[in-house]
Design an enzyme around this catalytic site. Structure first.
Site, PDB file in Angstrom:
ATOM      1  CE  LYS A 172       9.736  26.906 -45.941  1.00  0.00           C
ATOM      2  NZ  LYS A 172      10.060  25.663 -45.233  1.00  0.00           N
ATOM      3  CE  LYS A 240      13.056  26.316 -38.491  1.00  0.00           C
ATOM      4  NZ  LYS A 240      13.328  25.202 -39.386  1.00  0.00           N
TER       5      LYS A 240
END
Lengths: 294, 294
Positions: A172, A240
């Site tokens: 990811k 983030k």
């Protein structure tokens, strides 16, 4: 359906995901920090847990889908957390996007209680969650993956087992890294074309036919041309994620010059107050650095 | 075929391109600095010019396909250059990749002699030139474009008219810019994955199914996995193109932070002696900055 499922975290992503599992006939026990968000799930037949511990105690598979690394630590390892309720032989699946190093620590803590863990972050955004077409990148052991696969198949389409603990989170992070630099490239190309008096829409069409083709050029490129920065995927969350990417590079000792620059430009986007806009808003950051905004 | 064609520059790209035009039945007059390179064309039926001036004097359409901005200036504006032979009503088509600002200056100089100009840089590399499948990005007036289009159709497939003088070069610069950052993203992602113990080949497959998909991830990504850096497209030439990109940003006052970084990393590649390798060798530059080469 044999496996009972706990589902922790009913935000933009978690809510439609949990709903797919309820609709598929699983016995689902839900928990959310803001309790009101559980109501639509309960109406649809889910049970309400008193705590993450409670959700885990009633389930063979407990899924967490929360915002960030500290949130995952809190709901799994914190007081009244999953780890207090989890039974030997059960599985915890974290589908949040968090730091790979943290994932490995949490997996080790759960292993001490006899519970297996998978890290299974997703891509595809709110639309993918609603449509059940998420990409799911999974780390953990193969046997555990096989056991959870039927559950994943209710949530996504492109489901890949990438290796041991943390491999899903690493993948990811790679996904977000590649995206960030592709978006930056398209944003800078459009800024250059505009300033040179060449229509960026024509540039986009010409480039889609060659080696510079990407889904970013196609989808995010069109958003940039339309100046349509409604999310989509929020800059705040992407920012983030870029923190996770650069921190992973630091933790592993891998210099990431490009990702570092992209992360800083997302910091600029945050400073400009673009946190709630789609992450393709990087095009605005880039063009507003230049001589005259288009 | 009515139009006689002059072809100047018979390198890796120019030779197969000129050959397509000879084979299509055009009357082609060729010139190359190193005269020996003209031999195969002459054998196939082309005429040999004594100078760029001579090639232009015998042609309605004169094509230049040379390495860099100074080379184009030399063969068009220099002594015995195209401008000395070009006739009013004829067309000069520069298919080299050069600075957009220089293209506009050359077009203005030719206009003073009554000759039209198109900038028509290509992408697709040596393979595209041989197969006749180049992408051709064209700037200049529409009427001139229409007149040259049948010639372009012998050389490429994806032929786009993007605007006035320089629009082709601007678009090519955008193409190289987008490519550079996409390549950097893939290279850094693979370095991160490798170091984290995750198979980059699996990462590539997983990412191809989502928003991070690109032709770079597909084609150059595979080259990086195979450590196959045979060109392809040479780093030396790509480095030159990145100079055009950053110089165009400077000339137009457009900050290009990402492109600037990528250009510097290609400078590192040159310093490492990778000039004759494929430009996907950036993956080696990135991974060798890190802890241990894969």
């Amino acid at each position: 359906m044999g496996e009972r499922i706990g589902f922790i975290g009913l935000g933009i992503m978690g809510r439609p995901m949990a709903m797919h599992l309820v609709e598929a006939g699983y016995e689902v026990t839900v928990w959310n920090r803001t309790q009101a968000k559980a109501a639509p799930l309960v109406d649809a037949g889910a049970r309400r847990a008193a705590s993450p511990k409670d959700a885990a105690a009633r389930s063979e598979i407990t899924i967490t889908m929360v915002a960030d690394t500290p949130d995952v630590r809190q709901v799994i390892l914190g007081p009244d957390g999953v780890i207090e309720g989890v039974r030997s032989g059960s599985i915890v699946v974290d589908m949040s996007t968090i730091a790979p190093v943290a994932t490995r620590e949490i997996a080790a803590a759960l292993a001490d209680r006899g519970a297996a863990m998978l890290d299974a972050p997703v891509s595809g955004g709110e639309k993918g969650a609603i449509d059940g077409t998420l990409s799911i990148m999974v780390g953990g052991d193969a046997k555990t993956f096989e056991r959870v696969l039927p559950v994943f198949q209710k949530l996504g389409k492109n489901i890949v087992h990438l290796g041991g603990h943390g491999a899903g989170q690493v993948t990811k992070a790679c996904n977000q890294l590649v995206l960030s630099l592709t978006i930056l490239g398209v944003a800078e190309a459009f800024a250059l074309a505009s300033r040179a008096g060449v229509d960026p829409a024509k540039v986009r069409s010409a480039l889609l036919g060659g080696f510079a083709q990407s889904r970013v050029l196609e989808l995010h490129g069109q958003r940039m041309l339309d100046r349509n920065f409604e999310p989509g995927f929020r800059t705040r969350l992407y920012h983030k994620d870029m923190g996770i990417v650069t921190e992973a590079g630091r933790a592993l000792g891998v210099p990431l010059l490009g990702a570092g620059l992209a992360a800083q430009l997302y910091q600029v986007a945050m400073s400009h107050g673009f946190g709630e806009l789609d992450y393709s808003v990087l095009a605005r950051v880039v063009s507003e650095m230049g001589p005259a905004a288009r």
